[in-house]
Scaffold this motif. Structure first.
Motif, PDB file in Angstrom:
ATOM      1  N   ASP A 108     -12.090  28.570 -97.829  1.00 40.21           N
ATOM      2  CA  ASP A 108     -13.185  29.510 -98.102  1.00 40.21           C
ATOM      3  C   ASP A 108     -14.358  28.828 -98.795  1.00 40.21           C
ATOM      4  O   ASP A 108     -15.483  29.290 -98.715  1.00 40.21           O
ATOM      5  CB  ASP A 108     -12.685  30.651 -99.003  1.00 40.21           C
ATOM      6  CG  ASP A 108     -11.732  31.575 -98.262  1.00 40.21           C
ATOM      7  OD1 ASP A 108     -11.957  31.797 -97.052  1.00 40.21           O
ATOM      8  OD2 ASP A 108     -10.766  32.065 -98.881  1.00 40.21           O
ATOM      9  N   TRP A 109     -14.045  27.724 -99.503  1.00 34.56           N
ATOM     10  CA  TRP A 109     -15.080  27.079-100.310  1.00 34.56           C
ATOM     11  C   TRP A 109     -15.071  25.574-100.109  1.00 34.56           C
ATOM     12  O   TRP A 109     -14.047  24.989 -99.786  1.00 34.56           O
ATOM     13  CB  TRP A 109     -14.841  27.360-101.801  1.00 34.56           C
ATOM     14  CG  TRP A 109     -14.811  28.804-102.128  1.00 34.56           C
ATOM     15  CD1 TRP A 109     -15.889  29.638-102.244  1.00 34.56           C
ATOM     16  CD2 TRP A 109     -13.650  29.612-102.382  1.00 34.56           C
ATOM     17  NE1 TRP A 109     -15.469  30.916-102.543  1.00 34.56           N
ATOM     18  CE2 TRP A 109     -14.102  30.927-102.643  1.00 34.56           C
ATOM     19  CE3 TRP A 109     -12.285  29.358-102.423  1.00 34.56           C
ATOM     20  CZ2 TRP A 109     -13.238  31.978-102.929  1.00 34.56           C
ATOM     21  CZ3 TRP A 109     -11.421  30.404-102.712  1.00 34.56           C
ATOM     22  CH2 TRP A 109     -11.904  31.693-102.961  1.00 34.56           C
ATOM     23  N   GLU A 131     -19.478  28.657-100.956  1.00 34.56           N
ATOM     24  CA  GLU A 131     -18.826  29.304 -99.813  1.00 34.56           C
ATOM     25  C   GLU A 131     -19.023  28.527 -98.509  1.00 34.56           C
ATOM     26  O   GLU A 131     -20.109  28.040 -98.226  1.00 34.56           O
ATOM     27  CB  GLU A 131     -19.331  30.740 -99.634  1.00 34.56           C
ATOM     28  CG  GLU A 131     -18.250  31.718-100.015  1.00 34.56           C
ATOM     29  CD  GLU A 131     -18.588  33.170 -99.742  1.00 34.56           C
ATOM     30  OE1 GLU A 131     -19.023  33.502 -98.622  1.00 34.56           O
ATOM     31  OE2 GLU A 131     -18.401  33.980-100.660  1.00 34.56           O
ATOM     32  N   ASN A 132     -17.948  28.446 -97.732  1.00 39.26           N
ATOM     33  CA  ASN A 132     -18.019  27.851 -96.405  1.00 39.26           C
ATOM     34  C   ASN A 132     -18.490  28.882 -95.393  1.00 39.26           C
ATOM     35  O   ASN A 132     -18.410  30.083 -95.654  1.00 39.26           O
ATOM     36  CB  ASN A 132     -16.619  27.353 -95.993  1.00 39.26           C
ATOM     37  CG  ASN A 132     -16.336  25.964 -96.512  1.00 39.26           C
ATOM     38  OD1 ASN A 132     -17.252  25.151 -96.637  1.00 39.26           O
ATOM     39  ND2 ASN A 132     -15.078  25.690 -96.808  1.00 39.26           N
TER      40      ASN A 132
ATOM     41  N   ARG B  36      -3.332  26.940-101.796  1.00 38.27           N
ATOM     42  CA  ARG B  36      -4.296  25.832-101.871  1.00 38.27           C
ATOM     43  C   ARG B  36      -3.888  24.815-102.936  1.00 38.27           C
ATOM     44  O   ARG B  36      -3.281  25.170-103.938  1.00 38.27           O
ATOM     45  CB  ARG B  36      -5.685  26.362-102.249  1.00 38.27           C
ATOM     46  CG  ARG B  36      -6.233  27.401-101.311  1.00 38.27           C
ATOM     47  CD  ARG B  36      -7.612  27.844-101.773  1.00 38.27           C
ATOM     48  NE  ARG B  36      -8.177  28.847-100.901  1.00 38.27           N
ATOM     49  CZ  ARG B  36      -8.062  30.168-101.090  1.00 38.27           C
ATOM     50  NH1 ARG B  36      -7.408  30.649-102.121  1.00 38.27           N
ATOM     51  NH2 ARG B  36      -8.618  30.993-100.232  1.00 38.27           N
ATOM     52  N   LYS B 120     -11.810  35.715-101.198  1.00 40.62           N
ATOM     53  CA  LYS B 120     -13.240  35.484-101.152  1.00 40.62           C
ATOM     54  C   LYS B 120     -13.999  36.553-101.935  1.00 40.62           C
ATOM     55  O   LYS B 120     -15.003  36.264-102.580  1.00 40.62           O
ATOM     56  CB  LYS B 120     -13.699  35.475 -99.697  1.00 40.62           C
ATOM     57  CG  LYS B 120     -14.474  34.235 -99.347  1.00 40.62           C
ATOM     58  CD  LYS B 120     -14.673  34.153 -97.860  1.00 40.62           C
ATOM     59  CE  LYS B 120     -15.634  33.032 -97.519  1.00 40.62           C
ATOM     60  NZ  LYS B 120     -15.668  32.776 -96.087  1.00 40.62           N
ATOM     61  N   ALA B 124     -17.283  33.248-105.656  1.00 40.51           N
ATOM     62  CA  ALA B 124     -17.022  31.802-105.585  1.00 40.51           C
ATOM     63  C   ALA B 124     -16.528  31.338-106.941  1.00 40.51           C
ATOM     64  O   ALA B 124     -17.258  31.376-107.928  1.00 40.51           O
ATOM     65  CB  ALA B 124     -18.278  31.050-105.173  1.00 40.51           C
ATOM     66  N   PRO B 125     -15.286  30.923-107.033  1.00 31.52           N
ATOM     67  CA  PRO B 125     -14.732  30.565-108.329  1.00 31.52           C
ATOM     68  C   PRO B 125     -15.166  29.178-108.754  1.00 31.52           C
ATOM     69  O   PRO B 125     -15.631  28.384-107.947  1.00 31.52           O
ATOM     70  CB  PRO B 125     -13.232  30.578-108.089  1.00 31.52           C
ATOM     71  CG  PRO B 125     -13.088  30.217-106.659  1.00 31.52           C
ATOM     72  CD  PRO B 125     -14.330  30.705-105.946  1.00 31.52           C
TER      73      PRO B 125
END
Lengths: 223, 223
Positions: A108-109, A131-132, B36, B120, B124-125
């Motif tokens: 996602d990122w 973000e992607n 992840r 998401k 954005a973390p």
């Protein structure tokens, strides 16, 4: 009809002839610096099995794959990528397609890449994530949107609710949802739910090749 | 002497008999959430080659390995770990050892693990990283410090200066430094510099198995 064909001895081999089907598979790797990256536990096995099953039914299959150690299934054209941004570009370049099956566990990122290896002396860094591109949503809203657009969702909680919401938000036709809360990604089997416009179909835990075979049959039925 | 023994027909097989040598290899994986993780490009090949070369010279070899897809070298006892913290524990548990060769590309930091998959929608973390135990330094300062302590350093700039500084700071005997600025980790060959108390010895680019064989000889010479 599928059962009759199977008993009949497989003119299944021609059911998807003339169709171009795009499949994505595997993880993406998002570089942190020249040696480190963010990955995920996707093995690529489910996507590769689906690509293989579709090819066996006669489809022309383009498989856009993140970094995995799997052989290319027979009859499949593989394009290898590393990052989500590379995958988005490869998917866009592979259009038009009659069907797209987005199995990849796309990050996602991504991280702003450092030119040099980050060293410990630099202090404990904080990685700011950006973000992607959302590849499924991009396809859902594309003028070249495939007639049948299928997304995957790996969830750890409220699996069907999340998948239903995702289907609408991404403008996908089906979401294949699986619960990764117990057995994480990377195993040999999958217990999936197919969320469509009309409802949810839940399959018992099956070998990933059997999930692939059934999904390919269901795709052929839907075209 | 090594050459004579080689011409002689290899009583090299006994040169390290009775010695316990600890080798670490591979990357570590640091979980971000259940799916992840942060990884690095270490393939584990250099460390596995060294473990194999030491075992062929008669040493009892304990190989503490991060996640790789490599077979265990003949005669080597492998302990599999995932994170840097697991690797630190496995190394401590494997002591005492006469020699330790720390080849693993241990992650410098870990992430506070999220119980659920980060979504998401959560925005954005930013990942706050926390320092991992420094395994080489831990061994360097341990009452059970191996007689010969060898670290590895993958550098992208000022390779020898960084390795020299690292040798002193970690209280290691040798640092094997390699330049990963061009060809990144994961390849078949290595161009290394051995930084010791007395100076630097630079080896031409060699196959990883040849680097392993020479390093094993040099270890036997030093004991």
């Amino acid at each position: 009809a599928a059962i009759e064909r199977a008993l009949d001895g497989g003119d299944d081999r021609e059911r998807l002839a003339g169709r171009h089907i795009l499949v994505t598979a595997g993880p993406t790797h998002e570089p942190i610096d020249p040696v480190r990256y963010i990955a995920n536990r996707s093995s690529g096995r489910q996507g590769y099995a689906i690509a293989g099953a579709l090819a066996r039914m006669g489809a022309r299959v383009t498989l856009v794959s993140g970094p995995v150690s799997l052989p290319v299934p027979a009859g499949v054209d593989r394009i290898e990528v590393e990052t989500a941004r590379e995958m988005a570009n490869a998917v866009a370049a592979a259009l038009p397609a009659d069907v797209a099956v987005m199995v990849a566990a796309v990050a996602d990122w991504h991280v702003e890449e450092a030119a040099h290896k980050i060293k410990k002396g630099d202090g404990a860094p904080s990685l700011s994530l950006v973000e992607n591109p959302d590849i499924l949503q991009m396809l859902g809203n594309s003028p070249k949107r495939p007639k049948l657009l299928i997304g995957f969702a790996a969830e750890t909680q409220e699996v069907i609710a999340h998948a239903t919401e995702k289907r609408a938000r991404k403008n996908a036709d089906w979401i294949v949802a699986n619960d990764v809360s117990g057995d994480v990604m990377g195993g040999d089997a999958n217990s999936v739910h197919i969320v469509t416009e009309t409802g949810v179909e839940s399959w018992d835990r099956l070998d990933k090749h059997e999930v692939a075979r059934r999904l390919a049959e269901r795709i052929a039925d839907a075209l």
